[in-house]
Motif scaffolding. Structure first.
Motif: not given
Length: 609
Positions: A511-517, A537-538, A558-562, A565-567
């Protein structure tokens, strides 16, 4: 030094938050870039993380560093086993490489200018120091004295500029033009060929450079690129000396690459081995070993090579864990990996002209109810316990638990539930029309999925067949593409080419060390092999790296919402999170898998007499 230990768990709770005040660590070629990896791939020194899981029910205890505290042999030879059933590709440039194996090779001679600590935060302990402007939009780097390329030339600020010129070039052929590159002021215009200069990068002197970003973002402290490229060595694409394709294929990258790390490349046998020699001019001081030998060893022979002393350390496929822990002259180290395995669904294709993903509603997997059902049909808990000895555990979301500040532990994902899977397929209109136990699609047509999965290790085939049976149990017929597993490089070549024969595939991400997906799932992400796109998603990916995201609570929301969305949309179904095992010969000294410790850097690793 007292041996440090941590408890392995089969669960998701992590005590350590790897972020401080919304800041994360660094994403680069040897410490956690987003890379495609093997499902059973562990990178002993290419991925960096720090975690302290504390499950009271855990039964396994592993150290994070070797116990041998003897003095390293002054002119010793260290042998690293690159465990792979495929040759390494040999694109030995952090600008152009794509696979984890090439990163394993580069760790010995490639470095970033900025170092990071155990919490992923950039520091001033590397080959350069940095300052960030009050508005968090400009970072200024100053290269320290005696930081030289292996041919003796000093590393210059213009070499870092060259990295950005390559990554943003209209003809760039790699996969690392991501948000933090595009966010540089002037980069979009440069990328479109509208200008030959990147206005946001200012080379102040040979030793000093500033980079200004359009948006202030917390990814400045985790996703900034600071690996320079030796323009004088590889050739100048910008000046028209060679084309982008020529530089990627050149000997200057594949046969005699240079860096400014602790070891320099002396000889490469393509795909098989590399001989490194000590860099006497290394900026940190004298490296521990006179030579380092890296050689490819198969997953079937790695343990025997360790037992015989033919290699000093290597990753261990977890299917060999029970054997590895009984080898007397071998010590096992382990930690939670910055990686997860997933089932991907082919939802479109890559538009080479627009350089973006295009979702195609005509694809077999376009119905999200079917994707949801396929996730519910997978028994990942059994996979982790029975095939991986508890060293894999069910994945719930696409933000890994190591990112404790952003992983939504309250989101259950889609747990194994065959009856729920059947109900979703019924709702989608995918019914067994002819009574043969296999469902047809919503038009009553034959529905058979071609499944691409990688070869390698003893568990690869059983896992693929296990999932195929899981899906058959709910009435979906899945067959291996071409009737077989595919070699690592060939597998990813298919995904990069948007091969229409692939309906679903099993892959794994470092994944890398940045949580930004966004580098994996963004509309313009070349690594978005499933080609999923949506306006929501955008919107969420953009918000997660915005200036507002300096607020930890905002970014978490924001990342909880993302993740939610992915689930819901299931462009990919994460299967298992993982623990990385590293085996070392007991003669190895000064080796740690814990980021931020003195013995984490390759220049310290050695062997005793």
């Amino acid at each position: 030094m007292m041996k440090k230990q941590f408890m392995l768990l089969v669960g998701l709770m992590l005590v350590l938050s790897v972020f401080l005040a919304a800041c994360t660590g660094k994403d680069n070629a040897d410490e956690g870039t987003k890379d495609p990896v093997k499902e059973d791939d562990s990178k002993p020194a290419a991925e960096k993380e720090k975690e302290e899981p504390v499950d009271p029910e855990a039964a396994l205890v592993f150290p994070l560093e070797v116990t041998n505290t003897a003095t390293a042999k002054e002119d010793g030879e260290l042998t690293f086993g690159l465990v792979s059933d495929s040759p390494f590709e040999g694109t030995l440039s952090p600008v152009f490489y794509s696979g984890a194996y090439d990163a394993d090779v580069m760790q010995f001679f490639v470095e970033d200018l900025l170092a990071t600590d155990g919490d992923y935060l950039i520091t001033n302990d590397g080959a350069a120091t940095y300052e960030i402007s009050d508005d968090n939009k400009t970072i200024t780097l100053k290269i320290k004295d005696n930081v030289n390329w292996h041919d003796g030339e000093p590393v210059k600020a213009s070499d870092l500029l060259y990295t950005y010129e390559l990554l943003g070039h209209p003809d760039y052929v790699g996969e690392r033009y991501d948000f933090m590159i595009e966010n540089v002021v002037g980069m979009p215009a440069y990328n479109k060929g509208e200008t030959d200069k990147i206005s946001g990068i200012n080379v102040i002197s040979d030793k000093e450079i500033s980079i200004t970003y359009t948006e202030a973002t917390p990814s400045l402290l985790s996703g900034i690129v600071t690996y320079p490229t030796p323009r004088h060595h590889v050739g100048d694409v910008i000046a028209g000396e060679l084309t982008m394709e020529e530089i990627v294929a050149s000997d200057k990258i594949r046969v005699n690459p240079i860096g400014f790390g602790p070891y320099k490349v002396a000889k490469i046998v393509p795909g098989e081995s590399v001989l490194f020699e000590r860099s006497e001019d290394y900026w940190r001081g004298k490296p521990a070993n006179k030579t380092v030998v890296l050689k490819v060893v198969s997953s079937a022979t790695a343990l025997e090579a360790l037992k015989k002393g033919e290699i000093d350390f290597a990753s261990v496929p977890v299917d060999q864990y029970e054997i590895a822990k009984k080898v007397e002259n071998v010590e096992l180290l382990a930690k939670v990996d910055l990686a997860y395995t997933y089932i991907g669904f082919n939802l479109g294709q890559w538009d080479t002209d627009k350089k973006e993903n295009v979702t195609d509603p005509s694809k077999k997997m376009s119905n999200k109810l079917v994707r949801q059902a396929m996730w519910h049909a997978m028994d990942n808990d059994t996979i982790g316990k029975e095939l991986y000895h508890g060293l894999r555990f069910p994945a719930t979301t696409l933000v890994i638990p190591v990112f404790a500040s952003f992983h939504d532990a309250s989101n259950p994902g889609r747990a194994y539930d065959p009856e729920k899977a059947k109900a979703l397929l019924d709702e989608a209109g995918y019914l067994d029309v002819d009574g043969d136990g296999i469902r047809e699609n919503d038009k009553g047509e034959e529905f058979i999925l071609d499944f691409a999965s990688m070869s390698g290790g003893e568990t690869a085939e059983p896992i693929a067949q296990f999932y195929i049976q899981n899906w058959a149990d709910v009435g979906i017929k899945v067959q291996l593409l071409d009737g077989r597993l595919h070699e690592f490089n060939a597998f990813y070549d298919m995904l990069k080419a948007s091969d229409p024969k692939v309906d679903i595939f099993q892959g794994a991400w470092g994944t890398g060390s940045d949580p930004d997906p966004s580098g994996l799932y963004g509309r313009t992400a070349a690594f978005n092999y499933n080609h999923y796109t949506s306006e929501k998603n955008d919107e969420l990916l953009e918000a997660g790296t915005s200036e507002k995201a300096f607020d930890l609570d905002y970014r978490k929301d924001i990342y909880n919402q993302w993740q939610e969305l992915m689930v819901e949309d299931v462009p990919v179904a994460p299967t298992v999170y993982r623990y990385a095992l590293t085996a070392t010969n007991k003669r190895m000294v000064n080796y740690s898998i814990e980021a931020g410790t003195p013995n984490y850097n390759p220049w310290m690793w050695g062997v005793s007499e």
